[in-house]
Design a protein around this motif. Structure first.
Motif, PDB file in Angstrom:
ATOM      1  N   TYR A  30       1.223 -69.153  32.852  1.00 55.61           N
ATOM      2  CA  TYR A  30       0.461 -70.029  31.289  1.00 55.61           C
ATOM      3  C   TYR A  30      -1.103 -68.938  31.147  1.00 55.61           C
ATOM      4  CZ  TYR A  30      -1.272 -74.327  29.939  1.00 55.61           C
ATOM      5  OH  TYR A  30      -1.708 -75.241  28.868  1.00 55.61           O
ATOM      6  N   ASP A  31      -1.612 -68.591  31.657  1.00 56.25           N
ATOM      7  CA  ASP A  31      -2.457 -67.764  30.661  1.00 56.25           C
ATOM      8  C   ASP A  31      -1.946 -66.735  30.296  1.00 56.25           C
ATOM      9  OD1 ASP A  31      -4.775 -68.488  32.225  1.00 56.25           O
ATOM     10  OD2 ASP A  31      -4.743 -66.763  33.420  1.00 56.25           O
ATOM     11  N   GLU A  32      -0.708 -65.894  29.943  1.00 56.08           N
ATOM     12  CA  GLU A  32      -0.411 -64.807  29.676  1.00 56.08           C
ATOM     13  C   GLU A  32       0.504 -65.707  27.664  1.00 56.08           C
ATOM     14  OE1 GLU A  32       4.180 -62.440  28.815  1.00 56.08           O
ATOM     15  OE2 GLU A  32       2.954 -62.929  31.850  1.00 56.08           O
ATOM     16  N   LYS A  33       1.042 -67.122  28.297  1.00 58.08           N
ATOM     17  CA  LYS A  33       1.678 -67.449  27.612  1.00 58.08           C
ATOM     18  C   LYS A  33       0.772 -68.217  26.347  1.00 58.08           C
ATOM     19  CE  LYS A  33       4.280 -72.159  26.376  1.00 58.08           C
ATOM     20  NZ  LYS A  33       4.510 -73.015  27.218  1.00 58.08           N
ATOM     21  N   TRP A  34       0.122 -68.764  26.329  1.00 63.09           N
ATOM     22  CA  TRP A  34      -1.338 -68.629  26.192  1.00 63.09           C
ATOM     23  C   TRP A  34      -2.290 -68.201  25.425  1.00 63.09           C
ATOM     24  CZ3 TRP A  34       0.718 -72.937  22.920  1.00 63.09           C
ATOM     25  CH2 TRP A  34       1.190 -73.832  23.597  1.00 63.09           C
ATOM     26  N   SER A  35      -2.568 -66.636  25.484  1.00 64.41           N
ATOM     27  CA  SER A  35      -3.412 -65.686  25.797  1.00 64.41           C
ATOM     28  C   SER A  35      -5.076 -65.854  25.598  1.00 64.41           C
ATOM     29  CB  SER A  35      -3.223 -65.343  23.947  1.00 64.41           C
ATOM     30  OG  SER A  35      -1.594 -64.337  23.793  1.00 64.41           O
ATOM     31  N   ILE A  36      -4.515 -67.068  27.335  1.00 66.01           N
ATOM     32  CA  ILE A  36      -5.699 -66.281  27.727  1.00 66.01           C
ATOM     33  C   ILE A  36      -6.514 -65.534  28.416  1.00 66.01           C
ATOM     34  CG2 ILE A  36      -6.902 -67.665  29.579  1.00 66.01           C
ATOM     35  CD1 ILE A  36      -5.079 -70.928  29.202  1.00 66.01           C
ATOM     36  N   SER A  37      -7.966 -65.592  28.042  1.00 65.34           N
ATOM     37  CA  SER A  37      -8.344 -64.708  29.095  1.00 65.34           C
ATOM     38  C   SER A  37      -9.803 -64.912  29.499  1.00 65.34           C
ATOM     39  CB  SER A  37      -8.152 -63.297  27.813  1.00 65.34           C
ATOM     40  OG  SER A  37      -9.408 -63.763  27.152  1.00 65.34           O
ATOM     41  N   TYR A  38     -10.614 -64.274  30.108  1.00 58.95           N
ATOM     42  CA  TYR A  38     -11.982 -64.350  30.420  1.00 58.95           C
ATOM     43  C   TYR A  38     -12.796 -63.343  30.470  1.00 58.95           C
ATOM     44  CZ  TYR A  38      -8.636 -68.312  33.042  1.00 58.95           C
ATOM     45  OH  TYR A  38      -7.651 -68.919  33.255  1.00 58.95           O
ATOM     46  N   ASP A  39     -12.824 -62.801  28.832  1.00 58.52           N
ATOM     47  CA  ASP A  39     -14.124 -61.898  28.792  1.00 58.52           C
ATOM     48  C   ASP A  39     -14.415 -62.368  27.034  1.00 58.52           C
ATOM     49  OD1 ASP A  39     -11.932 -62.246  27.216  1.00 58.52           O
ATOM     50  OD2 ASP A  39     -10.846 -60.330  27.156  1.00 58.52           O
ATOM     51  N   GLU A  40     -14.987 -62.031  26.631  1.00 60.39           N
ATOM     52  CA  GLU A  40     -15.574 -62.100  25.226  1.00 60.39           C
ATOM     53  C   GLU A  40     -14.921 -62.727  24.442  1.00 60.39           C
ATOM     54  OE1 GLU A  40     -18.999 -62.636  24.039  1.00 60.39           O
ATOM     55  OE2 GLU A  40     -19.233 -62.049  25.780  1.00 60.39           O
ATOM     56  N   ARG A  41     -14.080 -63.096  24.118  1.00 56.67           N
ATOM     57  CA  ARG A  41     -12.925 -63.021  23.170  1.00 56.67           C
ATOM     58  C   ARG A  41     -12.667 -64.649  23.776  1.00 56.67           C
ATOM     59  NH1 ARG A  41      -7.659 -65.184  22.292  1.00 56.67           N
ATOM     60  NH2 ARG A  41      -6.642 -63.806  24.932  1.00 56.67           N
ATOM     61  N   CYS A  42     -12.590 -65.333  24.782  1.00 54.69           N
ATOM     62  CA  CYS A  42     -12.541 -67.245  24.904  1.00 54.69           C
ATOM     63  C   CYS A  42     -13.639 -66.959  25.039  1.00 54.69           C
ATOM     64  CB  CYS A  42     -11.402 -66.398  26.189  1.00 54.69           C
ATOM     65  SG  CYS A  42      -9.722 -66.358  25.845  1.00 54.69           S
ATOM     66  N   ILE A  43     -14.388 -66.475  25.593  1.00 55.48           N
ATOM     67  CA  ILE A  43     -16.159 -67.020  26.043  1.00 55.48           C
ATOM     68  C   ILE A  43     -16.764 -67.047  24.695  1.00 55.48           C
ATOM     69  CG2 ILE A  43     -18.878 -66.466  26.925  1.00 55.48           C
ATOM     70  CD1 ILE A  43     -17.331 -64.129  29.037  1.00 55.48           C
ATOM     71  N   SER A  44     -16.048 -66.753  23.656  1.00 54.38           N
ATOM     72  CA  SER A  44     -16.443 -66.855  23.006  1.00 54.38           C
ATOM     73  C   SER A  44     -16.135 -67.990  21.973  1.00 54.38           C
ATOM     74  CB  SER A  44     -17.074 -65.844  21.741  1.00 54.38           C
ATOM     75  OG  SER A  44     -17.118 -65.173  22.085  1.00 54.38           O
ATOM     76  N   TYR A  45     -15.210 -68.575  21.708  1.00 51.29           N
ATOM     77  CA  TYR A  45     -14.371 -69.438  21.816  1.00 51.29           C
ATOM     78  C   TYR A  45     -14.480 -71.127  22.327  1.00 51.29           C
ATOM     79  CZ  TYR A  45     -10.083 -72.845  20.685  1.00 51.29           C
ATOM     80  OH  TYR A  45      -9.761 -74.112  21.240  1.00 51.29           O
ATOM     81  N   ALA A  46     -14.669 -71.024  23.842  1.00 49.58           N
ATOM     82  CA  ALA A  46     -14.643 -72.535  24.218  1.00 49.58           C
ATOM     83  C   ALA A  46     -16.366 -71.966  24.110  1.00 49.58           C
ATOM     84  CB  ALA A  46     -14.552 -71.896  26.090  1.00 49.58           C
ATOM     85  N   THR A  47     -17.229 -71.421  24.470  1.00 51.75           N
ATOM     86  CA  THR A  47     -19.035 -72.091  23.469  1.00 51.75           C
ATOM     87  C   THR A  47     -18.909 -72.587  22.365  1.00 51.75           C
ATOM     88  OG1 THR A  47     -19.452 -69.528  23.482  1.00 51.75           O
ATOM     89  CG2 THR A  47     -20.077 -70.806  25.782  1.00 51.75           C
ATOM     90  N   ASP A  48     -18.419 -71.979  21.471  1.00 51.95           N
ATOM     91  CA  ASP A  48     -18.342 -72.367  20.156  1.00 51.95           C
ATOM     92  C   ASP A  48     -17.194 -73.883  20.078  1.00 51.95           C
ATOM     93  OD1 ASP A  48     -19.402 -69.547  19.470  1.00 51.95           O
ATOM     94  OD2 ASP A  48     -17.112 -69.107  18.733  1.00 51.95           O
ATOM     95  N   VAL A  49     -16.387 -73.560  20.860  1.00 52.75           N
ATOM     96  CA  VAL A  49     -15.562 -75.115  20.724  1.00 52.75           C
ATOM     97  C   VAL A  49     -16.833 -76.453  21.555  1.00 52.75           C
ATOM     98  CG1 VAL A  49     -14.370 -76.890  22.086  1.00 52.75           C
ATOM     99  CG2 VAL A  49     -13.629 -75.030  20.249  1.00 52.75           C
TER     100      VAL A  49
END
Length: 325
Positions: free
Chosen positions: A40-59
């Motif tokens: 699932y993480d690969e399919k949706w380009s999910i990561s647990y680094d600055e890229r997705c941390i920034s996205y989640a906190t911005d949302v």
């Protein structure tokens, strides 16, 4: 750790199980998400680094602000692999978390991801309409792309409010709007058809996934049509939350041009061998989506009706306990 009575994941549903799931949305959700958990993480380009941390906190900030950070305790409903909760924890929004999902496979992956990140997280297999936690357990309940999988959304909101402490907040993001889902699905279907047909050509054959992988993706897509139960009108979603007893309810929408780009990109990535998707490609796709998201948020959100955007986010609060006379 998960409760020892939790069911065992079923990562490869049979054709007979898939057929049975057409009449049972909850079974379909379990089968589909157990099936997808490992990739699932690969399919949706999910990561647990600055890229997705920034996205989640911005949302989170876009719909709920940041006045109450950090929340001492939070539960993610329909957590999947833990994308929203774990990235919000890393971003300083949440101190301690719990993951819940109807899929045992997803709970296991979420807990493994949390352990790898060194985060304080427990997990339970849970039905959103019967959350297995006591009243007044959490300061925050969150979810990302979960409400549209739940048969009785208002019942789920009532359960969320039950497990929240008085004055506690919920935040749900990543839910498809009615109009947004319509154009996103059409774009995805066209991209899949185009990619799988073009990669039959001899010059492009190295870009074609093995047929058994394409067949498995098609079976997953058949279940996906069963597990996606709802699309939402933002105003009606607000009324649903209010009707369940929430206060201070607000829905916000995002992604218009970003969705017009993002859905073809995600579909293309699912149709070609992973090794063809270089780091350079992934950064190009992410940065292009990010730039369009800024255009959507800072420009188009001011002039277009909110119903046109792909994603709807909603927040609300459990009423505070009445004071003693």
């Amino acid at each position: 750790m998960t409760d020892t009575t939790d069911p065992t994941p079923n990562p490869h549903a049979t054709a007979e199980q898939v057929q049975a799931a057409y009449g049972d949305p909850k079974l379909a959700n379990v089968l589909y998400h157990d099936w997808e958990a490992g990739t699932y993480d690969e399919k949706w380009s999910i990561s647990y680094d600055e890229r997705c941390i920034s996205y989640a906190t911005d949302v989170f900030r876009a719909v709920a602000g940041e006045a109450d950070w950090p929340y001492p305790t939070a539960m993610e409903l329909g957590s999947g692999t833990g994308f929203f909760l774990l990235n919000l924890m890393q971003g300083g929004v949440i101190k301690r978390g719990s993951v819940t999902d109807l899929s045992p496979g997803m709970v296991r992956v979420a807990l493994r991801n949390a352990e790898n990140l060194g985060l304080d997280v427990d997990g339970r297999v849970a039905d959103a309409e019967r959350i297995p936690y006591p009243d007044d357990s959490f300061d925050l309940v969150i979810g990302h792309a979960v409400l549209h999988h739940i048969p009785e959304v208002r019942a789920a909101f009532r359960e969320v409010l039950r497990v929240l402490k008085p004055g506690g907040r919920f935040v749900f993001a990543g839910e498809p709007t009615r109009i947004g889902d319509s154009y996103a699905r059409r774009l995805g279907q066209f991209t899949w058809w185009l990619t799988t047909n073009l990669t039959r050509l001899p010059a492009l054959r190295s870009w074609r996934r093995p047929q058994e992988e394409l067949d498995e993706s098609s079976r997953a897509a058949a279940l996906e049509a069963v597990v996606d139960l709802h699309t939402f009108d933002p105003t009606e979603l607000e009324r649903t939350a209010l009707g369940a007893g929430a206060v201070d309810v607000q829905a916000v929408t995002e992604e218009f041009t970003a969705a017009l780009l993002g859905w073809p990109i995600r579909t293309f990535e699912a149709a070609v061998p992973p090794e063809k998707l270089t780091l350079r490609w992934r950064w190009f796709a992410y940065r292009a989506w990010l730039r369009l998201s800024v255009v959507d948020r800072k420009l188009l959100a001011k002039v277009l009706p909110r119903e046109l955007f792909y994603n709807v986010m909603i927040t609300g609060v459990k009423p505070a306990a009445p004071t003693e006379p």
